[in-house]
Design an enzyme around this catalytic site. Sequence first.
Site, short mmCIF file in Angstrom:
data_model
loop_
_atom_site.label_atom_id
_atom_site.label_comp_id
_atom_site.label_asym_id
_atom_site.label_seq_id
_atom_site.Cartn_x
_atom_site.Cartn_y
_atom_site.Cartn_z
N ASP A 181 -0.12 -7.49 1.14
CA ASP A 181 0.42 -6.14 1.41
C ASP A 181 1.95 -6.16 1.53
O ASP A 181 2.52 -5.56 2.44
CB ASP A 181 -0.20 -5.55 2.67
CG ASP A 181 -0.09 -4.03 2.69
OD1 ASP A 181 0.29 -3.44 1.67
OD2 ASP A 181 -0.39 -3.43 3.75
N HIS A 219 0.82 -1.22 0.00
CA HIS A 219 0.00 0.00 0.00
C HIS A 219 0.85 1.27 0.00
O HIS A 219 0.37 2.34 -0.37
CB HIS A 219 -1.00 0.01 1.16
CG HIS A 219 -0.39 0.30 2.52
ND1 HIS A 219 -0.09 -0.70 3.43
CD2 HIS A 219 -0.06 1.46 3.12
CE1 HIS A 219 0.39 -0.15 4.53
NE2 HIS A 219 0.43 1.16 4.37
N SER A 258 4.59 1.91 8.18
CA SER A 258 4.19 0.83 7.28
C SER A 258 5.37 0.30 6.47
O SER A 258 6.07 1.06 5.81
CB SER A 258 3.10 1.32 6.33
OG SER A 258 1.92 1.61 7.02
#
Length: 540
Positions: free
Chosen positions: A225, A185, A296
């Site tokens: 992801d 992402h 992330s």
Amino acid sequence: MKKKIISIIFTLFFASIILLSCSSIKQPKSVAQIPDFSDDDIANLEIERIHEFMEDKAVYALWRANLLGNKAVIDECEEKVRNLMKASIDEKKYFDANRFAVSLKALNFSVDSETEKLIQNGILQNLPAAKNNKAPSKISDCVNATATIWVDRGVKIRYGAGYADIIIGSGFFIDERGYLITNYHVIDSMVNPDYEGFSRLYIKLYEDMDTKIPAKVVGYDKMLDLALLKVELEPNYVLNLGSSSELSVGDRVLAIGSPVGLEGTLTSGIVSSSDRKLLTLGNVFQIDAAVNSGNSGGPLIDEKMNVQAIIFAGMLQYQGLNFAIPVEYLKQELAALYNENQIIHPWIGAFGKTFKSKSNKSGLEILYVMPGSPSHLAGLKEGDVLKAVSGKTITSLEDFQYTMLSYEPGTILTFEYDKKDGENFIPENVNIYLDERPENPMEIIYNSDYISNAFYPLFGMKLVSADEMNRRTFIVKDVLKNTAAEELHFSNDDVITINTIQIDKNTGILYAQIYAKRKVKGFLDVGMLMQTQLDSPYIF
């Protein structure tokens, strides 16, 4: 278990009719049936289809030929697949060659050991060296093995003013040749065909934050992801990948990343849980180490400085609710990421949950089979329990999902299962073709089956028609535990009328507006709006 339920249900009054008044129930005129090949006309039609499939889906054609049982057609398809395997090896397309080899072996066709060895060596050739010569010796070295991921998307206009559109994430080196891991992402705009704007990818090293180093995306997996990046430099430190099986609830972990752009930030905490279902292909860790926007893709390491997970999500409005992807998933598909590809996952078109019997037997119980899917054509039925895939034991849904990460769509595998026969189970083997998992499986199920059947995987209630003249009214005949239906206190013999079904692909949600007469409410007529996500970890 309630927290694991993906479906979110809202109970509304009749005003909900207005919301969905533009929609209706889309019922297929008929659903796919298993062909009766004892009928010569049906068998001849199938042979024509198989020859059509041979042009661009040779493995699927071979599987269909095997179901048909016509030796001449099987031999023709086997030769086609074998020739494709040889051509793939010559072209060094080893993942394609592996699909062909695995499929041939599943159907008991021979593949010589030298060919298998050549294919496996080709698949593994791009992986980093087994010995890490740049492993960190102290925690501060681990920080220097990470990078800030910087995605420049130009300028966006808001309220008449221009703002820099920058996506910031984290990553870590796993290879001294300049390969590093981050979340999909974070780099979505670099590979997403639906994104049409400006996008440039860079990394910044902790010891030199003034320099933006160009990077490229090598491979990525949207569903898990994960993404593999490459930069043209040799990092000072490279992290070792650990084994998430060694990590337990309560163990201390360290998170490294660039929260809100504060590069090289180290936070600590413990593993709060190891079985959160936030992804559709496996469980993730819940941790209480501080994580914020920008973390992330950063590593979660243990006290031995091994990567145990990849941070991917946090609930910023709640402290201590952060999540990380177990490193085992990354290791399982690392060779495919190095193959410079988007990873597409397979499915067999079924719905089910982990099976546990009183005698402690376990497996993956099939609760629903989609008409026309590979599992349906192979003869699997509700109540059957999957026990092994290509010799690998399956004891749970998670086992099955993890095993399937090793295989690509377009592969035939041998499934061992216990066939339900009344109160008994009979051990059986069956060959099943792995189809490509759709982006929205629930939508495919809704479009492929009668709504009375589709409601079972969608909301957890099995329906039968209550009135042949009224195709929208049904009687509840079974309610699956820990589902939306049980949460709303539905029980057997309740009556529902389905007014409208609406699919919102932007939010990934399917809505059903119904009237319900439930025993728990004295059969009073009440309007409800139920909703479920278009993907689910229980679809496989």
